[in-house]
Design an enzyme around this catalytic site. Structure first.
Site, short mmCIF file in Angstrom:
data_model
loop_
_atom_site.label_atom_id
_atom_site.label_comp_id
_atom_site.label_asym_id
_atom_site.label_seq_id
_atom_site.Cartn_x
_atom_site.Cartn_y
_atom_site.Cartn_z
N LYS A 173 0.17 -19.14 -2.26
CA LYS A 173 -1.00 -18.85 -3.11
C LYS A 173 -0.77 -17.55 -3.86
O LYS A 173 -0.83 -16.46 -3.30
CB LYS A 173 -2.28 -18.74 -2.29
CG LYS A 173 -3.50 -18.84 -3.20
CD LYS A 173 -4.72 -18.13 -2.70
CE LYS A 173 -4.79 -16.68 -3.04
NZ LYS A 173 -4.96 -16.35 -4.46
N GLY A 226 -0.60 -7.44 -0.12
CA GLY A 226 -1.84 -7.16 -0.84
C GLY A 226 -2.50 -5.90 -0.31
O GLY A 226 -1.84 -5.04 0.29
N THR A 228 -4.89 -3.23 1.84
CA THR A 228 -4.99 -2.96 3.28
C THR A 228 -6.21 -3.64 3.90
O THR A 228 -6.12 -4.19 5.00
CB THR A 228 -4.99 -1.43 3.51
OG1 THR A 228 -3.71 -0.95 3.13
CG2 THR A 228 -5.25 -1.06 4.96
N THR A 230 -7.76 -6.39 2.90
CA THR A 230 -7.51 -7.84 2.98
C THR A 230 -6.56 -8.11 4.14
O THR A 230 -6.74 -9.06 4.91
CB THR A 230 -6.88 -8.37 1.67
OG1 THR A 230 -7.54 -7.78 0.56
CG2 THR A 230 -6.97 -9.87 1.57
N GLU A 248 2.23 -6.76 4.31
CA GLU A 248 2.74 -5.68 3.45
C GLU A 248 1.56 -5.17 2.64
O GLU A 248 1.06 -5.87 1.76
CB GLU A 248 3.83 -6.22 2.52
CG GLU A 248 5.08 -6.68 3.23
CD GLU A 248 5.81 -5.54 3.94
OE1 GLU A 248 5.55 -4.37 3.62
OE2 GLU A 248 6.61 -5.84 4.84
N CYS A 282 3.38 -0.84 -5.46
CA CYS A 282 3.01 -0.28 -4.15
C CYS A 282 3.92 0.89 -3.79
O CYS A 282 3.55 1.75 -3.00
CB CYS A 282 3.11 -1.35 -3.09
SG CYS A 282 4.73 -2.16 -3.07
N GLU A 378 -5.73 4.80 -2.21
CA GLU A 378 -4.76 4.20 -3.14
C GLU A 378 -5.45 3.92 -4.48
O GLU A 378 -6.35 3.08 -4.56
CB GLU A 378 -4.24 2.89 -2.55
CG GLU A 378 -3.12 2.30 -3.36
CD GLU A 378 -2.69 0.93 -2.85
OE1 GLU A 378 -3.54 0.14 -2.42
OE2 GLU A 378 -1.48 0.66 -2.91
P1 NAD Z 1 -5.64 -8.25 -2.61
O1 NAD Z 1 -5.57 -7.93 -1.17
O2 NAD Z 1 -6.95 -8.22 -3.28
O3 NAD Z 1 -5.07 -9.73 -2.88
C1 NAD Z 1 -3.77 -10.12 -2.50
C2 NAD Z 1 -3.75 -11.62 -2.34
O4 NAD Z 1 -4.57 -11.98 -1.24
C3 NAD Z 1 -4.28 -12.40 -3.54
O5 NAD Z 1 -3.54 -13.58 -3.71
C4 NAD Z 1 -5.70 -12.72 -3.10
O6 NAD Z 1 -6.24 -13.86 -3.73
C5 NAD Z 1 -5.52 -12.97 -1.62
N1 NAD Z 1 -6.71 -12.78 -0.79
C6 NAD Z 1 -7.79 -11.99 -1.03
N2 NAD Z 1 -8.68 -12.12 -0.03
C7 NAD Z 1 -8.15 -13.00 0.86
C8 NAD Z 1 -8.60 -13.54 2.10
N3 NAD Z 1 -9.79 -13.21 2.62
N4 NAD Z 1 -7.81 -14.41 2.75
C9 NAD Z 1 -6.60 -14.76 2.24
N5 NAD Z 1 -6.13 -14.30 1.06
C10 NAD Z 1 -6.90 -13.42 0.38
O7 NAD Z 1 -4.58 -7.32 -3.31
P2 NAD Z 1 -4.31 -7.16 -4.86
O8 NAD Z 1 -5.41 -6.36 -5.45
O9 NAD Z 1 -3.95 -8.48 -5.43
O10 NAD Z 1 -2.96 -6.29 -4.84
C11 NAD Z 1 -2.90 -4.92 -4.83
C12 NAD Z 1 -2.58 -4.41 -3.45
O11 NAD Z 1 -1.36 -4.95 -2.99
C13 NAD Z 1 -2.39 -2.91 -3.41
O12 NAD Z 1 -3.06 -2.40 -2.29
C14 NAD Z 1 -0.90 -2.74 -3.25
O13 NAD Z 1 -0.49 -1.55 -2.64
C15 NAD Z 1 -0.57 -3.91 -2.41
N6 NAD Z 1 0.86 -4.21 -2.49
C16 NAD Z 1 1.64 -3.95 -1.40
C17 NAD Z 1 3.00 -4.19 -1.46
C18 NAD Z 1 3.89 -3.93 -0.28
O14 NAD Z 1 5.03 -4.41 -0.28
N7 NAD Z 1 3.46 -3.20 0.72
C19 NAD Z 1 3.55 -4.72 -2.63
C20 NAD Z 1 2.73 -4.95 -3.72
C21 NAD Z 1 1.36 -4.71 -3.63
#
Ligand code: NAD
Length: 474
Positions: A173, A226, A228, A230, A248, A282, A378
């Site tokens: 997804k 995604g 923290t 979530t 991650e 990130c 962040e």
């Molecule tokens: P997000 O957590 O909002 O969403 C990430 C994914 O999770 C999306 O596909 C979203 O639809 C899905 N999602 C949201 N709620 C969910 C749930 N309840 N159950 C299952 N899936 C769900 O994050 P974002 O805003 O898309 O991304 C930005 C974040 O990602 C930042 O915090 C960034 O630091 C982090 N990030 C981390 C890394 C790493 O390797 N550590 C890499 C890239 C981004």
């Protein structure tokens, strides 16, 4: 209007309930496409497809599986231009950046794991005269791969490739904010001839289809990248079913600049580590700690280079495009406004571009300590702070002062100090005198609230398999 489809059982299909989400172009703020708003009915179809594909895929020779992945890598490479434009249209990043980094890296992910699985081996333990133990590593079955919007194809393929290489079937997804490249990937997967049902891509909202994937009892593991919060929820839901979860998450990465560093290189690379991809990586270094003795000089040179950065239409020759969404732009803006009320000195930027689209100027802030909101949370945008430090101990304490622990950068020419500091900074990835140099074989992931699990090389192959010990009496 571009209308995307789900990819289930080898076919591109409309969501069964017929509902869609608007997809926005960040450089204009206009809707340009429709994304399936998938539900449990679509998931059930994908699960059935993955379930019937699993026996053949998991028992296929490693060599043959590897060749499918190589073929996918070739097709991604052959379509770099188209994929880079799609990624920029969704995310706002400069097309040139997507062409140079994101899309080649997506191809590299498939190629890397195609080679890694062929070269992988398992252990054996010999009890002299008594028995031989060997470890078999079995694929888990159906696994879920959930990815964010900042590096859409790069991060999605970083999960899909090892999951497939190890013989699992995947329900993926992508972020609903940046789904276009995942859709184009499904077209390439069809062209590659991957057996139907091995990879299924469902589009839609995280709290709806994302959460259903996490909670489905047939899904044996979740690889998630995604935010923290979530990740916290996904970790809890996965734990309830004793499911494996690799998380991650966010970062608030420190850059530590000692006064013996190569000054010009530290400045140029720190500008990149702050503002590449509009600061929406990130691994970006968003807190720059500079030794007192060079603080003023660093501040002046850094701001001068930031002033040379160009912001504008991501199709053009620019350093930064728009932020990913209006909501994210407002969030970044709010952080800077809160910083102002905490006494921030805005050295440059600190506002949006006065035109349509979600543009925010690269922003450098001084005058705040490590505990203010902007140095703790962040921001995930083009905003960086400069904070002076006294000595090594002070630098380490400041670097470690957040709940995050993803990455860190250390600038020094003192070899012993580089090691000493690296060993004390709480981060999963430490770069010394460089940034974003990635060897895909190395462990990748964060400490503290930046996540659990590691996704580099062998760690990914281990995550997507279950060890089984077989003991044979001699
Ligand atoms: P997000 O957590 O909002 O969403 C990430 C994914 O999770 C999306 O596909 C979203 O639809 C899905 N999602 C949201 N709620 C969910 C749930 N309840 N159950 C299952 N899936 C769900 O994050 P974002 O805003 O898309 O991304 C930005 C974040 O990602 C930042 O915090 C960034 O630091 C982090 N990030 C981390 C890394 C790493 O390797 N550590 C890499 C890239 C981004």
């Amino acid at each position: 209007m571009i209308s995307l489809k789900n990819f289930i059982n080898g076919e591109l299909v409309a969501p069964l309930e017929g509902n869609y989400i608007d997809n926005y172009n960040p450089s204009t703020g206009q809707v340009y496409g429709k994304v399936p708003d998938s539900t449990d009915r679509d998931l059930q179809k994908a699960i059935e497809a993955a379930k019937s594909a699993f026996p053949e895929w998991s028992q296929m020779s490693i060599d043959k599986r590897s060749r499918y992945l190589m073929k996918i890598a070739d097709l991604i490479e052959a379509n770099i231009g188209r994929l880079a434009e799609a990624e920029s249209l969704d995310n706002g990043k400069p097309v040139s950046l997507a062409r140079r980094v994101d899309i080649p890296r997506a191809a590299a992910n498939f190629r890397f794991f195609a080679a890694a699985i062929v070269n992988d081996s398992t252990e054996s333990h010999i009890m002299e005269g008594q028995a031989v133990n060997y470890t078999r590593r079995a694929p888990l079955g159906i696994v879920g791969c959930i990815s964010p919007w900042n590096l859409p194809l790069y991060l999605l393929t970083w999960k899909i490739a090892p999951a497939l290489a190890t013989g699992n079937c995947v329900i993926a997804k992508p972020s609903e904010i940046t789904p276009y490249t995942a859709f184009l990937l499904s077209e390439l997967i069809i062209e590659a001839g991957l057996p139907a049902g091995v990879l299924n891509i469902l589009h839609g909202r995280g709290a709806v289809i994302g959460q259903s994937i996490v909670q489905h009892e047939e899904v044996k593991a979740i690889s998630f990248t995604g935010g923290t919060e979530t990740g916290r929820l996904i970790g809890k839901l996965a734990a309830e079913q004793f499911k494996k979860a690799s998380l991650e998450l966010g970062g608030k990465n420190p850059v530590i600049v000692f006064d013996d560093c190569d000054f010009e290189e530290a400045i140029t690379t720190s500008v990149k580590s702050a503002f590449t991809n509009q600061g929406e990586i990130c691994l970006c270094g968003s807190r720059i700690f500079v030794q007192n003795s060079i603080f003023e000089k660093f501040k002046e040179s850094f701001v001068k280079q930031v002033n040379d950065l160009t912001v504008g239409d991501p199709k053009g020759d620019v350093n930064l495009g728009p932020l990913v969404s209006d909501r994210h732009l407002q969030k970044v803006e709010q952080f800077v406004e809160n910083g102002r009320s905490e006494g921030a000195e805005i050295l440059i930027g600190g506002k949006r571009l006065d035109q349509e689209g979600y543009y925010y100027l690269p922003t450098v802030i001084a005058g705040l300590d490590e505990y203010c909101e902007i140095n703790q949370e962040e921001v995930f945008g083009p905003v960086v702070t400069l904070v002076p430090f006294e000595d090594e101990a002070d630098a380490i304490a400041k670097a470690n002062s957040t709940k995050y622990g993803l990455a860190a950068v250390i600038w020094t020419n003192d070899l012993k100090r580089a090691h000493r500091v690296a060993h004390q900074v709480q981060a999963g990835i430490i770069w010394v005198n460089c940034w974003m140099l990635r060897d895909l074989r190395t462990p990748f992931g964060g400490m503290k609230s930046s996540g659990v699990g590691r996704e580099g090389g062998n760690d990914a192959l281990r995550f997507f398999t279950e060890p089984q010990n077989i003991c044979i009496k001699l």
